[in-house]
Design a protein around this motif. Structure first.
Motif, PDB file in Angstrom:
ATOM      1  N   CYS A   1      60.239 -54.156   2.568  1.00  0.00           N
ATOM      2  CA  CYS A   1      59.404 -52.968   2.419  1.00  0.00           C
ATOM      3  C   CYS A   1      60.190 -51.913   1.641  1.00  0.00           C
ATOM      4  O   CYS A   1      61.354 -51.659   1.949  1.00  0.00           O
ATOM      5  N   SER A   2      59.542 -51.303   0.673  1.00  0.00           N
ATOM      6  CA  SER A   2      60.208 -50.276  -0.117  1.00  0.00           C
ATOM      7  C   SER A   2      60.167 -48.941   0.619  1.00  0.00           C
ATOM      8  O   SER A   2      59.349 -48.721   1.520  1.00  0.00           O
ATOM      9  N   ARG A   3      61.051 -48.040   0.212  1.00  0.00           N
ATOM     10  CA  ARG A   3      61.073 -46.708   0.810  1.00  0.00           C
ATOM     11  C   ARG A   3      59.734 -46.011   0.624  1.00  0.00           C
ATOM     12  O   ARG A   3      59.225 -45.389   1.565  1.00  0.00           O
ATOM     13  N   GLN A   4      59.150 -46.086  -0.577  1.00  0.00           N
ATOM     14  CA  GLN A   4      57.892 -45.377  -0.813  1.00  0.00           C
ATOM     15  C   GLN A   4      56.780 -45.906   0.081  1.00  0.00           C
ATOM     16  O   GLN A   4      55.963 -45.134   0.604  1.00  0.00           O
TER      17      GLN A   4
ATOM     18  N   ALA B   1      68.109 -50.538  -2.228  1.00  0.00           N
ATOM     19  CA  ALA B   1      68.912 -50.892  -3.400  1.00  0.00           C
ATOM     20  C   ALA B   1      68.082 -51.504  -4.525  1.00  0.00           C
ATOM     21  O   ALA B   1      68.509 -51.488  -5.680  1.00  0.00           O
ATOM     22  N   ILE B   2      66.906 -52.028  -4.207  1.00  0.00           N
ATOM     23  CA  ILE B   2      66.090 -52.682  -5.232  1.00  0.00           C
ATOM     24  C   ILE B   2      65.110 -51.692  -5.849  1.00  0.00           C
ATOM     25  O   ILE B   2      65.141 -51.442  -7.058  1.00  0.00           O
ATOM     26  N   HIS B   3      64.255 -51.089  -5.030  1.00  0.00           N
ATOM     27  CA  HIS B   3      63.249 -50.161  -5.555  1.00  0.00           C
ATOM     28  C   HIS B   3      63.812 -48.769  -5.821  1.00  0.00           C
ATOM     29  O   HIS B   3      63.201 -47.989  -6.555  1.00  0.00           O
ATOM     30  N   GLY B   4      64.941 -48.454  -5.226  1.00  0.00           N
ATOM     31  CA  GLY B   4      65.541 -47.136  -5.423  1.00  0.00           C
ATOM     32  C   GLY B   4      66.979 -47.270  -5.869  1.00  0.00           C
ATOM     33  O   GLY B   4      67.896 -46.760  -5.229  1.00  0.00           O
ATOM     34  N   LYS B   5      67.199 -47.961  -6.937  1.00  0.00           N
ATOM     35  CA  LYS B   5      68.531 -48.333  -7.417  1.00  0.00           C
ATOM     36  C   LYS B   5      69.451 -47.102  -7.481  1.00  0.00           C
ATOM     37  O   LYS B   5      69.134 -46.108  -8.130  1.00  0.00           O
ATOM     38  N   PHE B   6      70.606 -47.202  -6.811  1.00  0.00           N
ATOM     39  CA  PHE B   6      71.525 -46.060  -6.727  1.00  0.00           C
ATOM     40  C   PHE B   6      72.899 -46.391  -7.299  1.00  0.00           C
ATOM     41  O   PHE B   6      73.910 -45.802  -6.923  1.00  0.00           O
ATOM     42  N   CYS B   7      72.942 -47.337  -8.226  1.00  0.00           N
ATOM     43  CA  CYS B   7      74.222 -47.798  -8.768  1.00  0.00           C
ATOM     44  C   CYS B   7      75.021 -46.685  -9.432  1.00  0.00           C
ATOM     45  O   CYS B   7      76.259 -46.731  -9.457  1.00  0.00           O
ATOM     46  N   ASP B   8      74.340 -45.677  -9.998  1.00  0.00           N
ATOM     47  CA  ASP B   8      75.064 -44.629 -10.712  1.00  0.00           C
ATOM     48  C   ASP B   8      75.928 -43.788  -9.795  1.00  0.00           C
ATOM     49  O   ASP B   8      76.830 -43.086 -10.256  1.00  0.00           O
ATOM     50  N   SER B   9      75.684 -43.864  -8.471  1.00  0.00           N
ATOM     51  CA  SER B   9      76.494 -43.097  -7.516  1.00  0.00           C
ATOM     52  C   SER B   9      77.269 -44.008  -6.559  1.00  0.00           C
ATOM     53  O   SER B   9      77.801 -43.540  -5.556  1.00  0.00           O
ATOM     54  N   CYS B  10      77.344 -45.300  -6.874  1.00  0.00           N
ATOM     55  CA  CYS B  10      78.033 -46.239  -5.985  1.00  0.00           C
ATOM     56  C   CYS B  10      79.516 -45.891  -5.898  1.00  0.00           C
ATOM     57  O   CYS B  10      80.192 -45.708  -6.915  1.00  0.00           O
ATOM     58  N   ASN B  11      80.024 -45.816  -4.671  1.00  0.00           N
ATOM     59  CA  ASN B  11      81.428 -45.425  -4.451  1.00  0.00           C
ATOM     60  C   ASN B  11      82.228 -46.497  -3.731  1.00  0.00           C
ATOM     61  O   ASN B  11      83.301 -46.218  -3.220  1.00  0.00           O
ATOM     62  N   ARG B  12      81.728 -47.736  -3.683  1.00  0.00           N
ATOM     63  CA  ARG B  12      82.328 -48.730  -2.798  1.00  0.00           C
ATOM     64  C   ARG B  12      82.787 -50.002  -3.495  1.00  0.00           C
ATOM     65  O   ARG B  12      82.288 -50.366  -4.552  1.00  0.00           O
ATOM     66  N   VAL B  13      83.713 -50.657  -2.820  1.00  0.00           N
ATOM     67  CA  VAL B  13      84.086 -52.033  -3.114  1.00  0.00           C
ATOM     68  C   VAL B  13      84.099 -52.775  -1.787  1.00  0.00           C
ATOM     69  O   VAL B  13      84.042 -52.160  -0.713  1.00  0.00           O
ATOM     70  N   ARG B  14      84.188 -54.101  -1.857  1.00  0.00           N
ATOM     71  CA  ARG B  14      84.150 -54.919  -0.649  1.00  0.00           C
ATOM     72  C   ARG B  14      85.341 -55.875  -0.622  1.00  0.00           C
ATOM     73  O   ARG B  14      85.699 -56.441  -1.653  1.00  0.00           O
TER      74      ARG B  14
END
Length: 324
Positions: A198-201, A243-256
């Motif tokens: 389900c998307s956020r919207q 992460a799919i419908h509201g792609k936030f990659c431009d502010s990603c601060n993480r690694v795994r």
């Protein structure tokens, strides 16, 4: 440190095991071959890498699994991680089934927050999703955790035709208890590809019908990409991670860091660097730190989950093997 796209990378998710005591249908619905013990990073190896990460500017750590509390001496590891010189914050993600007995010690350690996974408030649906009749243990853990004073968040994954109709019931946990309830869009990795989320919207449209006076929250309520709203009269907030419908990659601060020692730069891509081999080969810290720094600098600009597996170098491992 900053990557080549100007993003500050200060947060690492650490998977300490690929094993779990639940069998959630979108994550690990059956017995999967486990990573052999000799390939799993020892706790002293993880701490070694976290110390080097701290020297690069990574000061916040999230400990995950599988289920992290199934690994022996997990609490001592959390304590040691908290005590590293550069560590500013340590949080834990758990399914909650083992949490209640460890809460007093986690409180003494000074753990900064706990995320507890819960997708349903119905016992039968819980067993359908997780494969185990453990609902009461998880619910008791949520109540005890928020009462302990440790910052508590509930993570829910909603699936069409499975538990989407419980959305508003799960929202109301934040009215009754001092918890933030976050709805995480399912990732098309491993078994997750078999389900529609389900998307956020879509969820906001449902929420607005019942709570038209909700307001956007602008304060930071964690280290990740969740966006939050507040409902009048509620003790906690409602968050969305899409992460799919509201792609936030431009502010990603993480690694795994995976349990077998791979530093992953993005959940989507297979590529990463094998830090375990470097550690066990006796490479000097300067070489390992430089490899980490170079890899983080080259962190991809964005995921490509909109592509099919044939169009991009997509991750093929299951979510439990990556650390989520």
């Amino acid at each position: 440190m900053k990557d080549s796209h100007g993003r500050t990378i200060d947060y690492m998710r650490i998977s300490i095991t690929d094993r779990c005591n639940l069998r959630c249908k979108y994550c690990m619905p059956e017995e999967l071959p486990s990573i052999p013990h000799e390939k799993i990073l020892r706790f002293e190896e993880i701490l070694h890498l976290c110390r080097l990460a701290g020297e690069l500017g990574i000061h916040k750590f999230k400990v995950t699994g599988g289920e992290p509390l199934v690994r022996k001496n997990c609490l001592k590891f959390l304590k040691d991680l908290k005590e590293l010189p550069a560590t500013e914050q340590v949080t834990l993600t758990t399914n909650g089934t083992l949490l209640s007995e460890y809460l007093p010690e986690l409180k003494r350690i000074g753990l900064d927050g706990i995320n507890i996974s819960l997708d349903t408030l119905n016992e039968q649906t819980f067993e359908q999703i997780t494969g185990r009749p453990e609902f009461s243990k998880v619910m008791d853990a949520i109540i005890a955790c928020q009462a302990s004073g440790i910052r508590t968040k509930v993570n829910s994954v909603l699936l069409q035709d499975v538990n989407k109709d419980e959305f508003l019931q799960l929202v109301c946990l934040a009215r009754t208890y001092q918890v933030d309830v976050r709805f995480i869009e399912i990732m098309p990795i491993g078994f997750g590809q078999q389900f529609k989320g389900c998307s956020r919207q879509e969820l906001l449209n449902i929420l607005s019908e019942t709570y038209p006076d909700h307001v956007q929250v602008h304060e930071h309520r964690g280290n990740g990409p969740a966006t939050y709203i507040h409902l009048p009269g509620f003790k906690g907030c409602i968050g969305f991670i899409d992460a799919i419908h509201g792609k936030f990659c431009d502010s990603c601060n993480r690694v795994r860091l995976t349990s077998d020692g791979i530093l992953k730069l993005c959940l989507y891509y297979q590529n990463g660097i094998d830090l375990r081999s470097m550690l066990r080969a006796g490479d000097p810290d300067s070489s390992i730190r430089a490899a980490m720094e170079q890899a983080i600098f080259r962190k991809p600009s964005e995921h490509q989950f909109h592509l099919s597996a044939l169009e991009g170098p997509a991750e093929e491992r299951r979510m439990s093997q990556i650390g989520g």
